[in-house]
Scaffold this active site. Sequence first.
Site, mmCIF file in Angstrom:
data_model
loop_
_atom_site.group_PDB
_atom_site.id
_atom_site.type_symbol
_atom_site.label_atom_id
_atom_site.label_comp_id
_atom_site.label_asym_id
_atom_site.label_seq_id
_atom_site.Cartn_x
_atom_site.Cartn_y
_atom_site.Cartn_z
ATOM 1 N N HIS A 117 -2.752 -1.555 -0.969
ATOM 2 C CA HIS A 117 -3.064 -0.207 -0.474
ATOM 3 C C HIS A 117 -4.100 -0.393 0.643
ATOM 4 O O HIS A 117 -4.884 -1.337 0.595
ATOM 5 C CB HIS A 117 -3.664 0.581 -1.643
ATOM 6 C CG HIS A 117 -3.899 2.038 -1.401
ATOM 7 N ND1 HIS A 117 -4.980 2.505 -0.700
ATOM 8 C CD2 HIS A 117 -3.203 3.130 -1.778
ATOM 9 C CE1 HIS A 117 -4.942 3.832 -0.662
ATOM 10 N NE2 HIS A 117 -3.873 4.233 -1.306
ATOM 11 N N ASP B 180 -8.092 -4.593 -7.478
ATOM 12 C CA ASP B 180 -7.934 -3.155 -7.294
ATOM 13 C C ASP B 180 -7.098 -2.659 -8.483
ATOM 14 O O ASP B 180 -5.888 -2.881 -8.531
ATOM 15 C CB ASP B 180 -7.236 -2.905 -5.951
ATOM 16 C CG ASP B 180 -6.819 -1.454 -5.771
ATOM 17 O OD1 ASP B 180 -6.915 -0.671 -6.738
ATOM 18 O OD2 ASP B 180 -6.379 -1.108 -4.658
ATOM 19 N N GLN C 265 -4.032 1.507 -10.070
ATOM 20 C CA GLN C 265 -2.773 1.907 -10.714
ATOM 21 C C GLN C 265 -2.662 1.391 -12.146
ATOM 22 O O GLN C 265 -1.627 1.597 -12.790
ATOM 23 C CB GLN C 265 -1.568 1.412 -9.888
ATOM 24 C CG GLN C 265 -1.424 2.068 -8.539
ATOM 25 C CD GLN C 265 -1.206 3.583 -8.648
ATOM 26 O OE1 GLN C 265 -0.827 4.109 -9.692
ATOM 27 N NE2 GLN C 265 -1.460 4.288 -7.563
ATOM 28 N N LYS D 13 -7.161 8.984 -11.220
ATOM 29 C CA LYS D 13 -5.833 8.398 -11.487
ATOM 30 C C LYS D 13 -5.654 8.080 -12.973
ATOM 31 O O LYS D 13 -4.590 7.663 -13.400
ATOM 32 C CB LYS D 13 -5.637 7.139 -10.655
ATOM 33 C CG LYS D 13 -5.444 7.450 -9.168
ATOM 34 C CD LYS D 13 -5.073 6.208 -8.424
ATOM 35 C CE LYS D 13 -5.242 6.364 -6.934
ATOM 36 N NZ LYS D 13 -4.124 7.067 -6.293
ATOM 37 N N CYS E 258 0.168 4.952 1.935
ATOM 38 C CA CYS E 258 -1.070 4.239 2.309
ATOM 39 C C CYS E 258 -0.880 2.737 2.202
ATOM 40 O O CYS E 258 -1.798 2.012 1.767
ATOM 41 C CB CYS E 258 -2.258 4.676 1.460
ATOM 42 S SG CYS E 258 -2.713 6.378 1.691
HETATM 43 N N1 PLP Z 1 -5.579 1.272 -4.575
HETATM 44 C C1 PLP Z 1 -4.372 1.624 -5.017
HETATM 45 C C2 PLP Z 1 -3.448 0.562 -5.534
HETATM 46 C C3 PLP Z 1 -3.979 2.961 -4.997
HETATM 47 O O1 PLP Z 1 -2.776 3.314 -5.427
HETATM 48 C C4 PLP Z 1 -4.895 3.928 -4.502
HETATM 49 C C5 PLP Z 1 -4.527 5.348 -4.407
HETATM 50 O O2 PLP Z 1 -3.375 5.709 -4.277
HETATM 51 C C6 PLP Z 1 -6.150 3.507 -4.071
HETATM 52 C C7 PLP Z 1 -6.458 2.177 -4.118
HETATM 53 C C8 PLP Z 1 -7.177 4.464 -3.547
HETATM 54 O O3 PLP Z 1 -7.662 5.276 -4.560
HETATM 55 P P1 PLP Z 1 -8.675 6.473 -4.210
HETATM 56 O O4 PLP Z 1 -8.005 7.283 -3.145
HETATM 57 O O5 PLP Z 1 -8.796 7.211 -5.507
HETATM 58 O O6 PLP Z 1 -9.939 5.864 -3.767
#
Ligand code: PLP
Length: 395
Positions: A110, A183, A186, A209, A347
């Site tokens: 992401h 990260d 998910q 999430k 993204c």
């Molecule tokens: N990392 C992953 C794998 C994601 O799916 C997302 C959000 O879709 C993020 C990071 C970013 O999360 P946030 O927008 O809550 O900071």
Amino acid sequence: MLQTQLEGHPLVYLDSAATGLKSRQVIEAMASFLTHSDAPIHRAAYATSQRATELYHAGRSKVQHLIGARSPTEVIFTRGTTDSINLLAASIAQARLRPGDEVWVSAMEHHSNLVPWQMACKASGARLRCIPMDAHGNLQLTAFPPQTRILAVSHIGNVTGTVNPIEQLAQMAHQVGAWLVVDGAQAVGHRPIDVQALNCDFYAFSGHKMGGPTGIGVLYGREELLNLLPPTRGGGDMVETVTFEATSYAELPLKFEPGTPMTAEAIGLGAAVDYLNAIGLDNIHRHEQQLLSQAHSLLEPIDGLRILGTPAERAGLISCTVDGVHPLDLATLLSCRGVAIRSGHLCAQPTMAHFGISGCWRISFGPYTTQEDLELFGEALHWAIGRIKKGQQDF
Ligand code: PLP
């Protein structure tokens, strides 16, 4: 939300990977705090402030136990995954990266786990490198060079749903003296997570999430590493003593939490942890895997439909394209039938480039997603594709 209507139809919510719906317990915990106990924490002598402080820290210990951290000092509250990774990357850029060092990020990240590392490399003179991905959506792992300082990889890819081999990556990182940053946006709330068993050095995730509120997230870090890193944001609450000449910082976790924190959000996050524990993360995982196989049977027979990736292990999300059907048209038509899905580049533009597309659509599940949701989605999907194709013929 589950009783809400979308365009006159009962809502079929299949966008939990973007944000999870909040349980009644989360909403009530936040409302009760704001109604009866709202006060600034850490600062005041009166009883409501002390009560608010206790509730805030109770939220932190619930998160600590959810992820198996050794101590609450290893749980830093942030504003979300993006904020956690930015905080970490900026601090690492200052303290650990030098010209010639390497930061490795995977091809399925992401933007949140890519752009902050690009910035850290730019600031420090380190070099950003990419762990490639094969056509199935699995990472192609080979030994990392000795100049590697950081591996930054998602636990679960938000496009392919690939579950990455975190323990193996931790071993590979540690072999060359690098730190593994995961990260977990998910993953948390969808399966049991134990940061000690995973053996990662840092783990970032978002409250919203995992069925908690927006505006709060977590950066887990090993205490000895967090102690090595400097804070990059200063202000109240994160200090021990301040003079015009110098400042000494507070102990963990406050060192990384300047300013008045997100109290109601931390309490809501604690309630989300209670909710997940009451259902059981093993049960949630099993439930989402059952939905996944139902979704596969529903999607695979559709003419011209391509599922992005066939990873060795997939979590509860699937991204697709359909020949001749623009993802935004499909998502818009589905919305007319009450079905909420995500469309676009998710993204993850480098991942889109890997699959040779500019966008796709995605369905994703949460503990409240039902088989009936998928049946309704299946009917709406056939209707929407049929309508788009008919429109093209008539045109
Ligand atoms: N990392 C992953 C794998 C994601 O799916 C997302 C959000 O879709 C993020 C990071 C970013 O999360 P946030 O927008 O809550 O900071």
